[in-house]
Scaffold this active site. Sequence first.
Site, short mmCIF file in Angstrom:
data_model
loop_
_atom_site.label_atom_id
_atom_site.label_comp_id
_atom_site.label_asym_id
_atom_site.label_seq_id
_atom_site.Cartn_x
_atom_site.Cartn_y
_atom_site.Cartn_z
N GLY A 11 0.31 -1.54 0.43
CA GLY A 11 -0.21 -0.55 -0.18
C GLY A 11 0.84 1.00 0.16
O GLY A 11 2.06 1.54 0.40
N ALA A 22 15.34 11.17 -1.56
CA ALA A 22 16.28 10.83 -0.03
C ALA A 22 17.62 9.93 -1.26
O ALA A 22 18.62 9.65 -1.44
CB ALA A 22 16.58 10.29 0.77
N VAL A 24 18.21 8.34 -3.94
CA VAL A 24 18.47 9.06 -5.26
C VAL A 24 19.78 10.11 -4.98
O VAL A 24 21.00 9.46 -5.51
CB VAL A 24 17.55 9.68 -7.17
CG1 VAL A 24 18.01 9.55 -7.31
CG2 VAL A 24 16.70 8.49 -6.92
N ARG A 72 1.10 -5.54 -6.09
CA ARG A 72 1.08 -6.85 -5.02
C ARG A 72 1.72 -7.95 -6.01
O ARG A 72 0.96 -8.02 -7.99
CB ARG A 72 -0.38 -6.71 -4.38
CG ARG A 72 -0.41 -5.66 -3.28
CD ARG A 72 -1.48 -6.38 -2.62
NE ARG A 72 -1.99 -5.18 -1.63
CZ ARG A 72 -1.35 -4.75 -0.80
NH1 ARG A 72 -0.14 -4.65 -0.01
NH2 ARG A 72 -1.84 -3.43 0.21
N ASP A 103 5.84 -4.95 6.13
CA ASP A 103 6.06 -5.93 6.33
C ASP A 103 6.15 -7.04 4.83
O ASP A 103 6.66 -7.97 5.08
CB ASP A 103 5.18 -7.13 7.28
CG ASP A 103 5.81 -8.18 7.58
OD1 ASP A 103 6.30 -8.35 9.10
OD2 ASP A 103 4.99 -8.99 7.76
N GLY A 104 5.09 -6.99 4.73
CA GLY A 104 5.33 -8.66 3.68
C GLY A 104 6.62 -8.27 2.27
O GLY A 104 6.85 -8.97 1.72
N THR A 125 3.98 2.78 6.03
CA THR A 125 2.78 2.21 5.82
C THR A 125 2.47 3.36 6.60
O THR A 125 2.59 3.52 7.61
CB THR A 125 2.48 0.83 6.10
OG1 THR A 125 1.30 0.51 7.06
CG2 THR A 125 3.62 0.15 7.79
N ASP A 127 -0.30 2.46 8.90
CA ASP A 127 -0.87 1.22 9.96
C ASP A 127 0.26 1.60 11.36
O ASP A 127 -0.08 1.72 12.23
CB ASP A 127 -0.98 0.77 9.55
CG ASP A 127 -2.55 0.17 8.91
OD1 ASP A 127 -3.43 1.52 8.99
OD2 ASP A 127 -2.85 -1.06 8.47
N ARG A 171 -5.89 -3.15 10.35
CA ARG A 171 -7.21 -4.18 10.41
C ARG A 171 -6.76 -4.79 11.78
O ARG A 171 -7.30 -5.56 12.76
CB ARG A 171 -6.43 -4.78 9.08
CG ARG A 171 -7.17 -6.25 8.60
CD ARG A 171 -7.11 -6.67 7.68
NE ARG A 171 -5.52 -7.53 7.38
CZ ARG A 171 -4.48 -6.61 6.14
NH1 ARG A 171 -5.63 -5.47 5.76
NH2 ARG A 171 -3.20 -6.77 6.52
N ARG A 211 -25.05 13.01 32.48
CA ARG A 211 -24.47 14.50 32.50
C ARG A 211 -24.93 15.70 31.73
O ARG A 211 -24.83 17.04 31.81
CB ARG A 211 -23.58 14.26 33.13
CG ARG A 211 -22.38 14.36 31.68
CD ARG A 211 -20.77 14.68 32.11
NE ARG A 211 -20.30 14.81 31.05
CZ ARG A 211 -19.10 13.68 30.59
NH1 ARG A 211 -19.84 12.36 31.09
NH2 ARG A 211 -18.71 13.77 29.59
N ARG A 252 -5.03 6.88 2.57
CA ARG A 252 -3.42 6.82 2.23
C ARG A 252 -2.64 8.44 1.58
O ARG A 252 -2.13 8.12 1.32
CB ARG A 252 -3.91 6.11 1.60
CG ARG A 252 -3.83 4.69 2.54
CD ARG A 252 -3.67 3.57 0.75
NE ARG A 252 -3.74 2.05 1.65
CZ ARG A 252 -2.74 1.02 0.71
NH1 ARG A 252 -3.33 0.92 -0.05
NH2 ARG A 252 -3.75 -0.18 1.84
#
Length: 319
Positions: A11, A22, A24, A72, A103-104, A125, A127, A171, A211, A252
């Site tokens: 993602g 940075a 490059v 992906r 992670d993936g 990411t 997340d 997630r 209240r 995103r």
Amino acid sequence: MKKIGVLTSGGDSPGMNAAIRAVVRKAIFHEMEVYGIKNGFQGLMEGNIENMDLGSVGDIIQRGGTILFSARSEEFKTEAGQQRAIEQLKKFGIEGLIVIGGDGSFRGAQKLTDKGFPCIGVPGTIDNDISGTDFTIGFDTSLNTIIQAVDKIRDTATSHERTYIIEVMGRDAGDLALWAGLAGGAESILIPEKKEDFSGILDRLKRGHDRGKKHSIILLAEGVGSGFDYGDRIEKETKLETRVTVLGYIQRGGSPSATDRVLASRLGARAVELLMNEQGGRMVGIQQNILVDHAFDEVFTKDHSINEEMYQLSKELSI
């Protein structure tokens, strides 16, 4: 090491372009050649690779998304797919690879490292769910996007005396919901790491109503469940008018914050330094504002955890 490659995978997140820039410019400063690989590992297998110069990354630090695009790839997970990728790396003479993603993406980078092509991971990411770093590229920008939405929704909630559930991404990790909930003054924060009894949510809503409180905001991470299911149940149990907003992919996008631009620049440059020192199989990160790096194996075996102190504080402030 004279030739390196860079790709973005998984993602997208605001600040990825700043990290590419940075990588490059740091590499060229040290008289290295840099190759941009488009469409992630899929593009690597297909040889979608081109040389990058200083002009390639001009005026991109402020842009969201990724100029290298992302995709992906199920094929890359196979032995045959990884061999295709290695053939392309050899064809272009690339000696090391920087992978910007989550992670993936890092697991794919580890596979190439194991086969003799050193890779460095840069955590990108929204997340904020990668262990070994306090923050990931894109988290701060996404958080501020959510806060802007919460503030606007609160205006409407106040005007119409309603309860609003705001469903955000996350997630398996609740950092976005936790930080946004604390910053936005939410009455309840529902995250995957904490299984809160539904009665606790109802009690807080009822106490506020008793209240004289006319509106409430609830932050819900998508991994906990459907905001609409929670909304139906709350309205049924409390008779309080309840509305649900799912922020979705708006979280995103957008121009990266100054914090994300600086973080991406520091991490991208550090990744180049590791390759220059002939290191591979590592992820760069930041802890207590100090740049660090960890072996991929260490990153994979440790679960990201929420800030328990912040979670407790959110409970205390939402009475």
